[in-house]
Structure formats: structure tokens, C-alpha cells
Design a protein around this motif. Structure first.
Motif, short mmCIF file in Angstrom:
data_model
loop_
_atom_site.label_atom_id
_atom_site.label_comp_id
_atom_site.label_asym_id
_atom_site.label_seq_id
_atom_site.Cartn_x
_atom_site.Cartn_y
_atom_site.Cartn_z
N GLY A 239 0.63 -0.79 0.17
CA GLY A 239 0.01 0.27 0.24
C GLY A 239 0.94 1.18 0.44
N HIS A 240 2.34 0.91 -0.84
CA HIS A 240 2.92 2.55 -0.11
C HIS A 240 3.29 2.95 -1.55
CE1 HIS A 240 5.12 0.26 3.59
NE2 HIS A 240 4.36 1.22 4.01
N GLY A 241 2.18 2.45 -2.21
CA GLY A 241 2.41 2.70 -4.03
C GLY A 241 3.35 2.75 -4.68
N PHE A 242 3.94 1.84 -4.23
CA PHE A 242 5.16 1.24 -5.56
C PHE A 242 4.11 0.22 -6.14
CE2 PHE A 242 7.72 2.32 -1.64
CZ PHE A 242 7.92 3.31 -2.06
N ARG A 243 4.95 0.36 -7.71
CA ARG A 243 3.90 -0.67 -8.47
C ARG A 243 4.64 -2.44 -8.73
NH1 ARG A 243 5.10 -0.12 -14.95
NH2 ARG A 243 4.97 -2.04 -15.51
N ASN A 244 4.39 -2.50 -8.44
CA ASN A 244 4.32 -4.49 -7.96
C ASN A 244 5.35 -5.02 -8.84
OD1 ASN A 244 3.35 -4.90 -5.36
ND2 ASN A 244 1.93 -4.90 -6.32
N ASP A 245 5.12 -5.04 -9.76
CA ASP A 245 6.53 -5.51 -10.61
C ASP A 245 7.55 -4.85 -10.77
OD1 ASP A 245 5.42 -3.62 -12.55
OD2 ASP A 245 4.80 -4.87 -14.76
N LEU A 246 7.35 -3.27 -10.32
CA LEU A 246 8.61 -3.34 -11.13
C LEU A 246 9.86 -3.35 -9.85
CD1 LEU A 246 7.83 0.16 -12.87
CD2 LEU A 246 8.72 -1.96 -13.61
N PHE A 247 8.99 -3.13 -8.23
CA PHE A 247 9.32 -3.01 -7.52
C PHE A 247 9.93 -4.86 -7.25
CE2 PHE A 247 9.51 -4.42 -2.78
CZ PHE A 247 10.34 -3.15 -1.68
N GLY A 248 9.40 -5.76 -7.97
CA GLY A 248 9.95 -6.68 -7.18
C GLY A 248 11.25 -6.96 -8.35
N MET A 249 11.69 -6.68 -9.14
CA MET A 249 12.89 -6.38 -10.24
C MET A 249 13.72 -5.91 -8.67
SD MET A 249 12.58 -7.97 -13.28
CE MET A 249 13.86 -7.14 -14.14
N LEU A 250 13.43 -5.00 -8.27
CA LEU A 250 14.10 -4.08 -7.40
C LEU A 250 15.04 -5.09 -6.17
CD1 LEU A 250 13.53 -0.58 -7.55
CD2 LEU A 250 14.94 -1.45 -8.56
N GLN A 251 13.66 -5.77 -6.42
CA GLN A 251 13.95 -6.18 -4.39
C GLN A 251 14.80 -7.77 -4.51
OE1 GLN A 251 9.97 -8.42 -2.76
NE2 GLN A 251 10.73 -7.75 -1.48
N ASP A 252 14.15 -8.27 -5.72
CA ASP A 252 15.44 -9.51 -6.53
C ASP A 252 16.74 -9.50 -6.05
OD1 ASP A 252 13.09 -10.85 -6.81
OD2 ASP A 252 12.57 -10.84 -8.89
N LEU A 253 16.80 -8.05 -6.28
CA LEU A 253 18.67 -7.91 -6.88
C LEU A 253 19.17 -7.65 -4.67
CD1 LEU A 253 19.00 -4.74 -9.28
CD2 LEU A 253 20.08 -7.41 -9.31
N ARG A 254 18.51 -8.05 -3.92
CA ARG A 254 18.78 -7.61 -2.23
C ARG A 254 19.74 -6.16 -2.39
NH1 ARG A 254 18.60 -13.02 -2.86
NH2 ARG A 254 21.18 -13.22 -1.71
N PRO A 255 19.50 -5.58 -2.98
CA PRO A 255 21.28 -3.57 -2.37
C PRO A 255 20.66 -3.87 -1.50
CG PRO A 255 17.96 -3.88 -2.85
CD PRO A 255 18.12 -5.13 -3.40
N ALA A 256 21.66 -3.39 -0.63
CA ALA A 256 22.19 -2.94 0.57
C ALA A 256 22.27 -1.60 0.98
CB ALA A 256 24.42 -3.21 0.26
N PHE A 257 21.93 -1.04 -0.76
CA PHE A 257 21.31 0.83 -0.39
C PHE A 257 20.65 1.05 -1.45
CE2 PHE A 257 25.81 0.62 -3.05
CZ PHE A 257 25.11 1.36 -3.45
N VAL A 258 20.20 1.89 -1.54
CA VAL A 258 19.65 2.81 -2.48
C VAL A 258 19.90 4.11 -2.40
CG1 VAL A 258 17.20 4.13 -3.86
CG2 VAL A 258 17.18 1.48 -2.69
N ARG A 259 20.79 4.92 -3.44
CA ARG A 259 21.25 6.07 -3.82
C ARG A 259 20.10 6.75 -4.46
NH1 ARG A 259 24.40 9.08 -8.48
NH2 ARG A 259 25.33 10.46 -7.35
N PHE A 260 19.06 8.11 -4.22
CA PHE A 260 18.19 8.99 -4.13
C PHE A 260 18.42 10.29 -4.10
CE2 PHE A 260 17.30 8.03 0.04
CZ PHE A 260 16.79 9.25 0.65
N PRO A 261 17.58 10.40 -5.09
CA PRO A 261 16.81 11.16 -6.13
C PRO A 261 17.29 11.09 -7.30
CG PRO A 261 16.27 13.22 -5.35
CD PRO A 261 17.37 12.79 -4.42
N GLY A 262 18.64 11.46 -7.62
CA GLY A 262 19.54 11.62 -8.55
C GLY A 262 21.56 11.78 -8.76
N GLY A 263 21.93 12.12 -9.15
CA GLY A 263 21.91 12.15 -10.24
C GLY A 263 21.91 13.85 -11.25
N CYS A 264 21.88 14.41 -11.46
CA CYS A 264 21.59 15.46 -12.40
C CYS A 264 20.12 15.97 -12.43
CB CYS A 264 21.80 15.21 -14.06
SG CYS A 264 23.70 15.03 -14.38
N PHE A 265 18.83 15.07 -11.30
CA PHE A 265 18.00 15.43 -11.15
C PHE A 265 17.88 16.38 -10.29
CE2 PHE A 265 13.42 14.21 -8.62
CZ PHE A 265 12.65 14.91 -9.85
#
Length: 677
Positions: A239-265
Motif C-alpha cells: 500500500g506504499h504506492g510502488f508498482r509491484n512488478d517493478l518493485f519486485g525487480m529491485l527486491q530480487d537484487l537484494r540491494p544494500a543501499f538505495v541512492r536517490f533521487p539523482g543524479g543530475c535531477f
């Protein structure tokens, strides 16, 4: 202990001596090159890999969030894409009806202080009489981000704000791409909406259309204002607003960190268009949104500061916040005037880490997250080193953050790979984009990086240009070699992430990318699947490995010990990239395993390769280049294997639970099972 290491050396020398006369052998395949890989499990050569080594980098580029991971289906939901002035740009909203039946305009009559633009709809026709509305009514429609994915039996929450001078009867419908097929519909009927009123309806789709649209129509004459129109599927991740299939692709990588929101953005072409965290929190309808002028599209900022922190937490990853330090691509704040920017970041840290009773911590708590987020890293700017005011601005941020949050690790934009930085930092940022040969050669980039300075954060790496296509095997192999080099230098490299992460196939602003999607489909490029080979490396034990010889310098290898959370077993993993066009016969020799320490029945070989080095995945063939796993026939201290041309291969040997290769303690003291006596 010394005698044990001497015995290991003797074993290796004897094996090498027995190898030399047989360099031309073949293992039942057409190979004309051979090599020997020694894996040393001695206590002296093994060390712990950082828990944080491999993660992901999310940037709002290629509609990664708006029209991607963030599941909102309406594009330009507040009619603000033209900025605060009117007339505003309402694209991609379109009009249903002609000038005899409908006049659509924008004004600044919204009830929201930070996004004043609203859409005004003057309905000239009626349900009867001389100027009768057409069948289906007149109004507006929104196709979302190149079509809304509406699926049968799923429920969608539609929220909109409405005001009118008289009673209203508005049909809210999800229809096919041409508006002829109705997938779900409901009527909003109200006698008095003279003040702005929030309306909500739940629509259950009775059929599927991946390129659907939202329609707001009426057959009642009058004037209606609309603002902040949203369509969200109910089945987002937690219920957090994340699209399930795309979130699942990230989850499968088991990342240790998330850098955000950019980049040049983060920077913006101009500071007025930089990402400013305070504008992205709170109820979505109150967020002003902003134009990302680097990547040239509007975002409603549904994916804001809170959501990025939530994403990291949902992935079980550490957030790495990159913030603007008063510098964009084209303008800069003088160091003497940068304090308001510094205070904004201190407030943002309090929002993430502060007690629920603190000023900004209470704002976070009111959004449903009373406990602090586990924010440990911040990057002071992005690619700003060398700009006029960067060093001065950086020091202001560093000093203020260090004083208020001494536990926070700060990341400099300046490169410290060849010499020590001239300013304090816990880590420094290193970016590399180049052709495949250069990226392959960069596997030795950090061999001579100073060990007594800040750690390295390789926050952006990828093969680009002709070698990459839109995501080729060649690119993935060069990147795998680079990551093996990162892994082997993980005493100085603390973090690494590929870039960019996502691309909506309808809006490629950068090429290539790890994950490709549209409204309803998703696949990983070979570079995505390459990262799958490294997800067990975080916190594992790096073993010393040596190639003798290295045919045409086309091989690179590493060895780790890791423990599976699935079966609770300990594994030895050997990863090898064959960057050459010829198969290689490889003899792997592992010393110090102890007698009967391998379990061949659960030992596997995983290979990423294809018939053409430029092969890619696609929606038509999403698994053309993906890892292929097979069981190993024979496992022991010496193994004969064949490496396919242009391949990434891993060998996982399951170790007996009572005879592990190494036992790694929290103090990184390592003990060999063969020397325990």
C-alpha cells in the motif's frame, strides 16, 4: 598457523608444476586456450566484504518514477505542467467535444496554496433541448503515461477535487485507448459543490486494456472546475504506492543501499528546477510538482523525499540521500549565502532521523512513520567538483552536518582515486561511463587507490555508446569484470551501483538502462542479470584468487564465501568473466578445504552468455540473455571446467556445515577449518 600457510603454498606449487605440460588440453569442446585458477582460503589472505558493497541508484530519468515505479496512473494530475502561470500546459489531458459544446481553460482558482492552477470546464450543451450533448457526454480524458494498465477484476481508487456553480452529474470512467470500450464507470452526483470538494470512487475493472485512459464527462450544462485528479491501483507494494512488478525487480537484487533521487535531477539545469525535498512531502494533492529541466519532463513529485526513504526501508536497504548544495548546471549560490540551503538539509535530516516529537520528525510521524529512518549516508551534491563554489559550499555542509549528526557519513563529489582529497570526507563519488574495453580495463582501477583516505563510492557505472546497444551482453560482461575488480578492492571501495536503473520504453532519455518497462510489462537487460551474480557478495568473505596464465588478458575472476539465507548453507562462489571470443579450459584448484568438505549434489554452475555478444532482451524475448543454472557433475579441490566465449560464469560449491572454509567474526578475524587442529 605459519606451517599451515606453507603447506598451502607447497600444494599450489605442485599443482602448477603438474599443469605446465598440459596447457593444450581440451575438455570435450573446441578450446584452444587454457588457464589455471588458484583459490587460497588461508586466514592471511581472506577478508570481509563490506555489507554495503552493492546497491542501486534511483534517479527520476526516463520516467523511472513518474510513469514507472510510482504507481500513479494520471499524468499531470494537477494541470500544473506549464508552471504556476495561466494558461497552463494541460498535456496529456485532451478534450472530448467541440467548441459548440465545451470550452476548456485553466485559471488560478485552486484551493491549494502551492499549486494554484485548476482546470475550468464550461459545458455549453445539455441532456436535451436545441444544443444536446453528444452520446457519452463531453469532458476531458487522460491517457496516463502512454496508456494506463487497467486489469480485469482489479480495483482502482479515483480521487479528484471538484467545484461547480450548480449541481453536477459527472461520469468517471476507465475506458479503452479510443474511449469506445468502458472498463469501469461510476457517477459523481452532487447538489452543492460550490466549495472545493474531494470526491473518491472505487472502480473495479470488468476487462483488461494495457493502454486505457481516464475520462471525466457530463451531459449537464454549467461550469465545473477540476483539480488534482488521481487514479491509483489498490494493489501497490504494501500500500506504499510502488508498482509491484517493478518493485519486485529491485527486491530480487537484494540491494544494500538505495541512492536517490539523482543524479543530475538533484542539480537541475537551473536551481529553480532542482529537487527540493520540502516541496515533495505531505499529502500528494498539496505538492506543487516541478519541471525536471535536465531530463525535460514534468513530475508531480508523488515520489518524494518520504517515498524514497520508504522505498529503501521496504527493500531492506540503507538510504543514501543526494542533495543539492546550492549548485546547478548553470547557476551557483555563493558560499557566503549558502546557509539557507544548509538549513534545508539539516531539516531534511531531522525529518528522516529526528525524534517523533521534533519539529520535522513530527511531520514524518504524521505521515505514518513515527520511527526514524535508518539514514547513514548523504552525498553533498552530484558531479559538482571543480565548479567555482563547490569546495566552499561543501565545507559549510560538512561542518554543519558533522556537528548535528556526527554519525552521518558524507560523500564528496571529488575524485580521490589517485591522490588524497584536500577536504574532509568519509567517501568520495566516482562515476564511469565508457565503451566495453575501457570498462573491462577499469577492473584494475582501484588497485592503487590510497588505502588511508576516504572510501570509494562508485555510484554510477555502465558501458555506453555503440557497445551497449539498448542493453547488450557485451556491456554486461565488461561491467561484470569491473565489479569483480570492485569486489577484489572492497577494502577501499565501500559501495557501487549501476546507472540508470529504469527506463520507460516510451521515453528513453538515456541509454542503456538496467530495467525496461512500459505500462504493463518489464524485463531486465543483461546488465540487470549481471548484477544478480553479485547480490550474495555483500558481507561475504573475499578469498584470494590468482589466474595463471591469463589468455590474452581476457579473464578476470574472484572467489568468495557466502551463506545462503534460503538453506542456511555455506557456499564457495567462484566468478569468472571470459571477455574473449574463444572458449577457455579452466582448471580450478582450491586449497585448504579439508577432507570431504564439498557436497557435489547441491553445487551449481550459473552462466550468462548468448550466441552473439550484442544480443539483447526485449518485450518479445525478455529472457534471451539471462543466467542459466546447471548442476556440477564433479566437485573437488581440483575441477576442470570450460568457460564459454563471451560469458560470465559462477560456480557455487556447497560446503559441509561442520567443515566450512572460513568462519568470519564481526572483528573480521578469519580461521581456516583445515588448520583448526
Amino acid at each position: 598457523m605459519g606451517s599451515s600457510r606453507a603447506q598451502h603454498s607447497i600444494v599450489i606449487c605442485l599443482l602448477l608444476a603438474s599443469w605446465i605440460p598440459y596447457q593444450g588440453f581440451a575438455f570435450g569442446t573446441d578450446t584452444n586456450q587454457a588457464a589455471f585458477l588458484f583459490v587460497n582460503v588461508s586466514e592471511a589472505s581472506a577478508r570481509k566484504i563490506p555489507d554495503t558493497l552493492f546497491g542501486i541508484f534511483f534517479e527520476e530519468i526516463n520516467h523511472a518514477g513518474a510513469g514507472g515505479l510510482w504507481a500513479e496512473l494520471v499524468s499531470n494530475r494537477g494541470f500544473e505542467a506549464g508552471g504556476p502561470n495561466t494558461p497552463s500546459n494541460i498535456d496529456p489531458w485532451s478534450i472530448l467535444g467541440d467548441e459548440s459544446s465545451l470550452i476548456v481553460s485553466t485559471d488560478r482558482s485552486s484551493c491549494f496554496d502551492r499549486n494554484k492552477v485548476a482546470l475550468k470546464m464550461e459545458v455549453l450543451c445539455d441532456s436535451g433541448g436545441a444544443n444536446k450533448c453528444p452520446v457519452g457526454g463531453v469532458g476531458i480524458y487522460n491517457p496516463g503515461f502512454w496508456g494506463m494498465n487497467i486489469e480485469q477484476a482489479k480495483t482502482y481508487k479515483v480521487v479528484l477535487f471538484v467545484r461547480s456553480l450548480g449541481p453536477i452529474n459527472v461520469s468517471v470512467s476507465l475506458t479503452g485507448s479510443n474511449g469506445l470500450q468502458t472498463l469501469a464507470t461510476a457517477n459523481i452526483v452532487a447538489a452543492d459543490v460550490s466549495n472545493w470538494t474531494k470526491m473518491e470512487v472505487l472502480l473495479e475493472a470488468r476487462s483488461t486494456d494495457h493502454r486505457s485512459r481516464l475520462q471525466l464527462t457530463t451531459t449537464t450544462k454549467g461550469v465545473i472546475w477540476f483539480d488534482q485528479v488521481s487514479v491509483m491501483p489498490l494493489d501497490t507494494y504494501k500500500g506504499h504506492g510502488f508498482r509491484n512488478d517493478l518493485f519486485g525487480m529491485l527486491q530480487d537484487l537484494r540491494p544494500a543501499f538505495v541512492r536517490f533521487p539523482g543524479g543530475c535531477f538533484v542539480e537541475g539545469e537551473w536551481l529553480r528546477n532542482a529537487f527540493r525535498w520540502k516541496e515533495t512531502i505531505g499529502p500528494w494533492e498539496e505538492r506543487p510538482g516541478h519541471f525536471g529541466d535536465v531530463w525535460d519532463y514534468w513530475t508531480d513529485d508523488g515520489m518524494g523525499h518520504f517515498e524514497f526513504l520508504q522505498l529503501a526501508e521496504d527493500l531492506g536497504a540503507l538510504p543514501v540521500w543526494v542533495f543539492n548544495n546550492g549548485i546547478s548546471h548553470n547557476d551557483e549560490v555563493d558560499t557566503s549565502s549558502v546557509f539557507p540551503f544548509v538549513q534545508e538539509i539539516l531539516d531534511g535530516l531531522e525529518f528522516a532521523k529526528g525524534d517523533a516529537k521534533s519539529k520535522w520528525g513530527s511531520v514524518r510521524a504524521a505521515l505514518g512513520h513515527p520511527e526514524p529512518f535508518d539514514l547513514r549516508y548523504v552525498a553533498i551534491g552530484n558531479e559538482d567538483c571543480g565548479k567555482k563554489n563547490y569546495r566552499g559550499n561543501y565545507l559549510k555542509f560538512y561542518s554543519a552536518i558533522n556537528q548535528s549528526y556526527p554519525d552521518i557519513k558524507m560523500i564528496s563529489n571529488c575524485d580521490g582515486t589517485s591522490k588524497l582529497l584536500d577536504h574532509p570526507a568519509h567517501l568520495f563519488d566516482y562515476h564511469v561511463y565508457d565503451n566495453a574495453n575501457v570498462i573491462f580495463s577499469q577492473s584494475h582501477k582501484f588497485d592503487h587507490t590510497p588505502r588511508d583516505g576516504p572510501k570509494v563510492f562508485v555510484s554510477e557505472y555502465a558501458v555506453t555508446g555503440n557497445d551497449s546497444g539498448t542493453g547488450s551482453l557485451l556491456a554486461a560482461l565488461a561491467e561484470a569484470a569491473f565489479l569483480i575488480g570492485v569486489e577484489k578492492n572492497s577494502d577501499v571501495v565501500e559501495m557501487a551501483s549501476y546507472a540508470p536503473l529504469f527506463v520507460n520504453t516510451n521515453d528513453r532519455r538515456w541509454n542503456p538502462d538496467a530495467i525496461v518497462f512500459d505500462s504493463s510489462q518489464v524485463y531486465g537487460t543483461p546488465s540487470y542479470w549481471m548484477q544478480d551474480f553479485f547480490k550474495e557478495s555483500n558481507g561475504a568473505t573475499l578469498l584470494n584468487s590468482t589466474l595463471q596464465p591469463n589468455p590474452s588478458n581476457s579473464l578476470i575472476a574472484s572467489a568468495i564465501q557466502w551463506k545462503s539465507t534460503v538453506d542456511n548453507k555455506t557456499y564457495l562462489r567462484v566468478k569468472v568473466v571470459n571477455f574473449g571470443s574463444t572458449a577457455v579450459a579452466l582448471k580450478i584448484s582450491v586449497s585448504g578445504l579439508g577432507q570431504n568438505s564439498t557436497e557435489s549434489l547441491v553445487s551449481t554452475k550459473t552462466e550468462l552468455t548468448s550466441s552473439n555478444v550484442m544480443d539483447e532482451n526485449s518485450f518479445v524475448n525478455p529472457k534471451k540473455v539471462v543466467p542459466f543454472k546447471t548442476l556440477l557433475d564433479t566437485v573437488g579441490e581440483v575441477m576442470d571446467v570450460v568457460l564459454s566465449p563471451h560469458s560470465l560464469t559462477s560456480f557455487d560449491l556447497s560446503m559441509r556445515s561442520d567443515n566450512n572454509i572460513l568462519i568470519a567474526g564481526s572483528d573480521s578475524v578469519l580461521r581456516s577449518s583445515s588448520s583448526s587442529s
